[in-house]
Design an enzyme around this catalytic site. Structure first.
Site: not given
Length: 467
Positions: A121, A293
């Site tokens: 991430h 997302n």
């Protein structure tokens, strides 16, 4: 009205976080610097001048975070592993890092909360960036080694793995516009970083398959609903370009084993990618799910082409002239328009490429200027309405036959919001950064009631976002 009972009994209801945004403890127990440590300590990179050295101190207060999850009633938690915490610069496991993530995952399992681990991430170890980071193909090998160590040390307590989070951001915000770490400006060569990220994904999937055959593995892409501002040829081409760089450049190699030729032409990178076609079979390793997302929609229009873009590096190399127009929809504090039906758009787009592939919304949420009331409450009706609308959109997607299997809210607790620092709050729980106290907001209370079956969400998609 939309009810919890409208969803499958095994539907994943979760929240999501990222290591640099919540953990703190950046120099504790053998963790070494990542590109975000370096970036945030560079003056002028973060809007409020803050750094993530402490963030939410979740490295020490992770039990408090699990207590918040329990109060919310979620059954899944998506977190990321800090590469710099788990692996030392000489390529060995850091025992303290292993213990932290093992203990966290084991406690989640004991509490009936399924851990979903994101392996990358955005927080590349700084020593790898010093060797040219994701522009260097050797970083793929380092990532594969890291994945191998992570699965070997944590695979008995983690069954769900996400290789990468939002490679578009890593590549184009990190290496084109420089808005994110490592803050570089290499123009269309940022697409080389995207390719290496995707190659790391594919090879990482193969490693997980070999070491943990029963695991569920996928990737998370940040997708935007994209529409043209008008029916003009220029605006339709602008929408094609926006959709191509944001969505198709990642969806197509992962799900079909090819890059979209029009996007490579927009970038002017046909020759470089043409020399690497042999990588596509590895990038397209079969996955068990696709994470999406979703936050907003781009309404694209053509602008003036400017031959000199050097003064303002763009995250859209080759298409700097594309404009995203204001449609008049309500905006969050981030300035992102709220279009709940766009969530269905991106699910449909992904589903068209791989009709049998399970889909998860791995992030969806909103930032608002939350205020603590004199009695300690944090009322956030805007966030609650946002969640109600998007939960209803999830129900509508399932009603259309889309294979949506879970919904993760960004985010569990307020945290360090990258280049925005602490100036933006997305959490279901408010964090007082002076005391690190967590307080569930009214939106979190609504979520708990919805998941328990006591509360409902308004049915359908709001009129302002009608298709």
């Amino acid at each position: 009205m939309t009810r919890r009972s409208d969803f499958p009994s095994d539907f994943a209801w979760g929240t999501a976080t990222a290591s640099y945004q919540i953990e703190g403890g950046v120099a504790d127990d053998g963790r070494t610097p990542s590109i975000w440590d370096t970036f945030t300590h560079t003056p002028g990179t973060v809007s409020d001048g803050n750094v993530g050295d402490v963030a939410d101190d979740s490295y020490h207060l992770w039990r408090d975070d699990i207590a918040v999850m329990r109060e919310l009633g979620v059954n899944a938690y998506r977190f990321s592993i800090s590469w710099s915490r788990l692996v030392t610069p000489d390529g060995e496991l850091n025992p303290a890092g292993v213990e932290y993530y093992r203990t966290l995952a084991a406690e989640l399992n004991d509490r009936g909360i399924t851990p979903w681990a994101t392996l990358y991430h955005w927080d590349l170890p700084q020593y790898l960036e010093d060797a040219d980071g994701w522009l260097n193909r050797a970083t793929v090998d380092a990532f594969v080694h890291y994945v191998e160590l992570a699965v070997q040390s944590l695979g008995d307590v983690i069954d769900h793995w996400i290789t990468l989070n939002e490679p578009w951001c890593s590549a184009f915000l990190g290496y084109a516009s420089g808005h994110h770490a490592p803050g570089r400006h290499v123009g269309s060569q940022a697409a080389h970083a995207a390719h290496h990220l995707l190659l790391g994904h594919g090879r990482g999937v193969a490693v997980i398959r070999r070491l943990q055959p029963e695991a569920s593995v996928g990737i998370t892409l940040n997708l935007y609903s994209v529409r043209a501002a008008s029916d003009s040829d220029a605006d339709r081409d602008a929408a094609r370009r926006a959709d191509g760089l944001q969505n198709r450049l990642f969806l197509e190699p992962v799900l079909t084993g090819r890059y979209p030729a029009d996007v490579l032409a927009d970038l002017g990178e046909e020759a470089w990618f043409g020399e690497r076609t042999e990588d596509l079979a590895e990038i397209a390793q079969p996955i068990d799910f696709l994470g999406i997302n979703y936050y907003s929609r781009h309404t694209a229009a053509a602008g003036e082409r400017d031959a000199d873009t050097s003064a303002t590096p763009s995250a859209n190399p080759g298409s700097e002239f594309v404009r995203f127009i204001d449609t008049g929809a309500t905006k969050t504090q981030m300035g992102w328009e709220i279009h709940p039906d766009g969530l269905i758009d991106v699910l449909e787009q992904a589903h068209a490429y791989a009709p049998e592939l399970p889909l998860y919304i791995t992030e969806n949420g909103s930032a608002w200027p939350d205020v603590v009331q004199p009695d300690g409450r944090v009322d956030d009706p805007e966030r609650q309405e946002y969640l109600e609308q998007h939960v209803a959109a999830c129900a509508a997607a399932i009603g259309r036959g889309l294979p949506l299997r879970g919904y993760f809210i960004w985010t569990l607790i307020d945290n360090f919001e990258w280049a925005w620092g602490f100036s933006r709050r997305f959490g279901l729980a408010y964090v007082d950064y002076a005391t690190q106290r967590r307080t569930v907001k009214s939106s979190g209370t609504w979520l708990a009631g919805f998941l328990s079956g006591a509360l409902e969400a308004p049915d359908g998609v709001p009129a302002q976002a009608a298709r």
